[in-house]
Design a protein around this motif. Structure first.
Motif, short mmCIF file in Angstrom:
data_model
loop_
_atom_site.label_atom_id
_atom_site.label_comp_id
_atom_site.label_asym_id
_atom_site.label_seq_id
_atom_site.Cartn_x
_atom_site.Cartn_y
_atom_site.Cartn_z
N ARG A 1 -10.45 -0.22 -0.66
CA ARG A 1 -11.48 -0.57 -1.61
C ARG A 1 -12.41 0.60 -1.90
NH1 ARG A 1 -13.40 -5.91 -2.33
NH2 ARG A 1 -11.91 -7.50 -1.66
N ARG B 1 -10.39 9.91 -3.45
CA ARG B 1 -11.16 8.68 -3.61
C ARG B 1 -11.71 8.48 -5.02
NH1 ARG B 1 -14.84 7.88 1.86
NH2 ARG B 1 -13.10 7.68 3.32
N ARG C 1 0.84 -1.18 0.00
CA ARG C 1 0.00 0.00 0.00
C ARG C 1 0.88 1.24 0.00
NH1 ARG C 1 -0.19 2.26 5.12
NH2 ARG C 1 0.61 0.95 6.78
N MET D 1 -6.45 -7.38 -6.81
CA MET D 1 -6.85 -6.56 -5.67
C MET D 1 -8.08 -7.08 -4.94
SD MET D 1 -6.45 -2.91 -7.68
CE MET D 1 -7.20 -2.01 -6.32
N TYR E 1 -12.49 4.83 -10.07
CA TYR E 1 -11.80 5.40 -11.22
C TYR E 1 -12.74 5.47 -12.42
CZ TYR E 1 -7.82 4.29 -8.28
OH TYR E 1 -6.95 4.21 -7.21
N LYS F 1 -11.68 3.54 -3.44
CA LYS F 1 -11.33 4.44 -4.53
C LYS F 1 -12.02 4.00 -5.82
CE LYS F 1 -6.98 6.16 -2.70
NZ LYS F 1 -5.56 6.45 -2.96
N ILE G 1 -3.37 1.85 -11.18
CA ILE G 1 -4.53 1.77 -10.28
C ILE G 1 -4.20 0.89 -9.09
CG2 ILE G 1 -6.88 0.88 -10.08
CD1 ILE G 1 -7.38 1.93 -12.91
N ASP G 2 -3.52 -0.21 -9.32
CA ASP G 2 -3.09 -1.07 -8.21
C ASP G 2 -2.18 -0.30 -7.26
OD1 ASP G 2 -2.74 -3.35 -6.66
OD2 ASP G 2 -1.15 -4.15 -7.92
N PRO H 1 -12.12 -1.74 -9.48
CA PRO H 1 -12.24 -0.34 -9.10
C PRO H 1 -12.63 0.62 -10.22
CG PRO H 1 -9.95 -0.90 -9.43
CD PRO H 1 -10.72 -2.16 -9.64
N SER I 1 -4.35 2.49 -5.39
CA SER I 1 -5.43 1.98 -4.54
C SER I 1 -4.88 1.40 -3.25
CB SER I 1 -6.24 0.91 -5.29
OG SER I 1 -6.93 1.49 -6.37
#
Length: 278
Positions: A139, A19, A3, A173, A143, A141, A131-132, A177, A135
């Protein structure tokens, strides 16, 4: 998995912590160019009105009309494009991430559908990676992706890559998302125009055109100056969130070109972050 941990600093408005994101995507690369690429321009969804206002104000100041495109740069409008660059680096809520790759990846394909699949594969890889990254373990967020249309016979290509990217992100993930993915005419999208301009500045270096005299070469060097570089023909570190260049090597080529990873010495201070294990 990992993270992103926020490192405290003077900035309050730290984009990776928003977010809801809008991601504008554009591709560049002609038949005569050794390197092609995808550029993605990111803003918080709440800022889309601010982006439109920034562009309107700059156009009014410079009496510039029409679409913002790298290929439109000339001696007379170079100050306008320099101001766009300045606005990008001064506004903390704007981000740019791109992927550069050798044209051999595309020339290897024979059919039109094969060419499109190769191009979309790189966009998918870029979106999934970033994105990974942003993020992290969260959970919450969301897009929204906007892509300039590809010159292809594919029907609903945005829906296809939406499904593919979300499926791969779900595997990595545990959730999907990307809420929406739509094609957008660049003439009607300020975000796609920013992506076009910034990607053009990068590929000018990769295609070794910054040694030339002229307004495009000068603007590419001006963008590089904001990273503390002389040109943009290099990788950035993965953790660079403001302006990020990622070179993707074709595994079928015998050896990768000499590509260095450089540290950024930001002209306009950028708040750092670092990735830590969960």
């Amino acid at each position: 998995m990992s993270r992103i941990e926020h490192i405290e600093g003077p900035e309050i408005d730290f984009p990776p912590e928003y977010r809801n994101y809008l991601i504008y995507c554009d591709e560049s690369g002609g038949d005569s160019q050794a390197y092609h690429g995808w550029g993605t321009f990111w803003i918080p969804a709440e800022r889309r009105g601010d982006l439109a206002q920034v562009l309107r104000d700059l156009k009014r100041k410079h009496e510039f009309q029409g679409e913002v495109k790298w290929n439109r740069i000339g001696y007379r409008n170079a100050p306008f494009f320099r101001d766009i660059c300045g606005q990008f680096f001064r506004n903390n809520w704007m981000m740019f991430h791109c992927l550069a790759f050798g044209a051999s990846v595309l020339r290897r394909e024979l059919s039109e559908d094969g060419l499109v699949e190769a191009r979309l594969h790189h966009l998918n890889a870029l979106l999934q990676n970033k994105i990974d990254l942003f993020s992290g373990s969260g959970r919450d967020k969301i897009y929204h992706v906007r892509v300039a249309p590809l010159p292809s016979s594919y029907a609903k290509e945005d829906e296809q890559i939406h499904g593919i990217t979300n499926a791969q992100l779900r595997g990595a993930m545990g959730h999907a998302p990307i809420r929406t993915m739509l094609t957008r005419d660049s003439r009607e999208s300020a975000g796609v125009q920013f992506a076009d301009f910034l990607l053009g500045s990068v590929l000018a270096s990769w295609n070794e055109r910054t040694a030339e005299d002229g307004p495009k070469a000068g603007l590419s060097r001006y963008v590089a100056k904001h990273l503390g570089w002389e040109d943009l023909r290099a990788d950035t570190r993965p953790q660079e969130w403001k302006f990020n260049i990622w070179y993707h090597h074709d595994p079928e080529q015998p050896s990768p070109p000499s590509v260095e990873t450089r540290e950024c010495n930001w002209l306009v201070p950028v708040q750092p972050y670092r990735r830590v294990p969960k």
